[in-house]
Design a protein around this motif. Sequence first.
Motif, PDB file in Angstrom:
ATOM      1  N   VAL A 325       0.853  -1.195   0.000  1.00 30.05           N
ATOM      2  CA  VAL A 325       0.000   0.000   0.000  1.00 30.05           C
ATOM      3  C   VAL A 325       0.881   1.235   0.000  1.00 30.05           C
ATOM      4  O   VAL A 325       1.846   1.334   0.774  1.00 30.05           O
ATOM      5  N   LEU A 326       0.558   2.189  -0.854  1.00 29.67           N
ATOM      6  CA  LEU A 326       1.158   3.523  -0.844  1.00 29.67           C
ATOM      7  C   LEU A 326       0.080   4.479  -1.339  1.00 29.67           C
ATOM      8  O   LEU A 326      -0.112   4.670  -2.540  1.00 29.67           O
ATOM      9  N   GLU A 327      -0.653   5.079  -0.382  1.00 29.92           N
ATOM     10  CA  GLU A 327      -1.786   5.909  -0.762  1.00 29.92           C
ATOM     11  C   GLU A 327      -2.049   6.956   0.306  1.00 29.92           C
ATOM     12  O   GLU A 327      -1.633   6.820   1.462  1.00 29.92           O
ATOM     13  N   TYR A 337       3.496  -2.812   3.971  1.00 25.36           N
ATOM     14  CA  TYR A 337       3.846  -4.100   3.350  1.00 25.36           C
ATOM     15  C   TYR A 337       4.677  -3.946   2.066  1.00 25.36           C
ATOM     16  O   TYR A 337       4.504  -4.700   1.106  1.00 25.36           O
ATOM     17  N   GLN A 338       5.576  -3.000   2.064  1.00 25.23           N
ATOM     18  CA  GLN A 338       6.467  -2.833   0.919  1.00 25.23           C
ATOM     19  C   GLN A 338       7.677  -3.753   1.100  1.00 25.23           C
ATOM     20  O   GLN A 338       8.287  -3.802   2.157  1.00 25.23           O
ATOM     21  N   GLU A 339       8.046  -4.494   0.036  1.00 23.21           N
ATOM     22  CA  GLU A 339       9.159  -5.433   0.073  1.00 23.21           C
ATOM     23  C   GLU A 339      10.141  -5.119  -1.059  1.00 23.21           C
ATOM     24  O   GLU A 339       9.763  -5.040  -2.221  1.00 23.21           O
ATOM     25  N   ASP A 343      12.538   2.704  -4.449  1.00 24.31           N
ATOM     26  CA  ASP A 343      12.205   3.888  -5.234  1.00 24.31           C
ATOM     27  C   ASP A 343      10.873   4.502  -4.782  1.00 24.31           C
ATOM     28  O   ASP A 343      10.172   5.134  -5.566  1.00 24.31           O
ATOM     29  N   LEU A 344      10.523   4.304  -3.506  1.00 17.84           N
ATOM     30  CA  LEU A 344       9.263   4.848  -2.989  1.00 17.84           C
ATOM     31  C   LEU A 344       9.425   6.345  -2.726  1.00 17.84           C
ATOM     32  O   LEU A 344      10.362   6.767  -2.034  1.00 17.84           O
ATOM     33  N   VAL A 345       8.510   7.131  -3.258  1.00 18.18           N
ATOM     34  CA  VAL A 345       8.591   8.593  -3.114  1.00 18.18           C
ATOM     35  C   VAL A 345       7.199   9.147  -2.829  1.00 18.18           C
ATOM     36  O   VAL A 345       6.211   8.744  -3.460  1.00 18.18           O
ATOM     37  N   LYS A 359       5.220  -2.336   8.599  1.00 18.12           N
ATOM     38  CA  LYS A 359       5.689  -3.639   8.108  1.00 18.12           C
ATOM     39  C   LYS A 359       6.288  -3.560   6.703  1.00 18.12           C
ATOM     40  O   LYS A 359       5.902  -4.301   5.800  1.00 18.12           O
ATOM     41  N   CYS A 360       7.209  -2.649   6.544  1.00 14.96           N
ATOM     42  CA  CYS A 360       7.965  -2.567   5.293  1.00 14.96           C
ATOM     43  C   CYS A 360       9.335  -3.205   5.510  1.00 14.96           C
ATOM     44  O   CYS A 360       9.944  -3.036   6.573  1.00 14.96           O
TER      45      CYS A 360
END
Length: 478
Positions: A325-327, A337-339, A343-345, A359-360
Amino acid sequence: MAETHGLMERLEKAVTRLESLFSDSHRSGGMECDGINGVNGSIAPYVEAFDRLLNGSVAEFLRYSKILEGDVKTHAEMVRAAFQAQRSFLVLASQCQEPQENEVAMLLKPISEKIQEIQNFRERNRGSKMFNHLSAVSESIPALGWIAVSPKPGPYVKEMNDAATFYTNRVLKDYKNSDTRHVDWVKSYLNIWSELQAYIKEHHTTGLTWSKTGPVASPMSMRSVLTSGSCLSPPPPPPPPPGPPPIFDTETAKDEGTASRSALFAQLNQGEAITKGLRHVSDDQKTHKNPSLRAQGPPVRSPTKSHTPSPTSPKNSPQQNHAPVLELEGKKWRVEYQEDKNDLVITNTELKQVAYIFKCNKSTLQIKGKINSITIDNCKKFGLVFDNVVGIVEVINSRDIQIQVMGKVPTISINKTEGCHIYLSEESLDCEIVSAKSSEMNILIPQDGDYKEFPVPEQFKTAWDGAKLVTEPAEIVG
């Protein structure tokens, strides 16, 4: 006829006499049960004191929770049920003697199930607007386990209360100047644990007080307390009737057994010839004469035997996978839950927005612009780079976290975390680092175009200076 009539009268008198005797014995047995703990049919003093706590601070907490409604109200009803389960246990302890330790664990199961239900509700509602409220309750509700703590249950409750204040402070920070209903809710909830500590100090200073008389407590007596309040256990139900006898194929079993015995005796009757089927082992194949074989591990299993695992052998259940989830949800950025994402911005941030990272694993997030607060919860090997935070950056229940501050941040909090490296900028050197129950924390300060690492103390020494306790970091001499 006269003799028969006289015999009937004597039988009727005998039956009447027996009924009278049975009635008297039943009443005397009931009086013994009522007289348990020295109180004729009344509630034990420490149960009455617990009832005052339920009707006082717990009832007040329920009232304020109903005002806030929603998840808080639902959670509060679970808390009420947990306290009711504890009251039932206290009634049992006041009427029965203490059982063996394994029996106590079984009797505590209803309370532990209520506690687990409360904590699971928080986990299922992480996206709730009242998440801090739910967390305050979830982190401190294990205080109800004081009944299994000795010799100092009071300090245990205080420790759980301190766990709640971490989240109640966040509630106060969010609503102190905007909605006093939440402030009243916090006060009512914390008051429960303060009054419970006072209750324990008065009635159970060194541990739960069990009755010195009466039957030994058991699951049966607990059910009796829950249903009728009686201290005596009802008689056990009669055992079920025996099942039908097993059906054996006697002829087949007899034939197989006879054949096996015949084959065994045939081999034994070979005499010296029985060893002809054995293979000769040379000296270079014997482990006691060739040490190098011992280093090669256990011998290989015989290929003639099947070692296929049984279909009933336990298997590890597959780990449940959650969708990443990224919102932006309202004013909250959810990153969950990022695995293996580096490059998450997050861009286009606003001052009123907050970021919650949950929980990343093995990922890196960059937050551009100015944001209100950031929380990192249950993450591993996670990197965070941000420009400016006007409130606080919190790291909770995480491991191997790296944070780089590009602009300013007033406070960084580290709680229950192993491994946290914080790179400060020139503008953020006045940042306050607050840590609790954490280890391997390092602050990196920019100096001469590079970073110099400074460890955060983990060990402290405390001494009495004659007026107060003085605590300072302990220098470990290697």
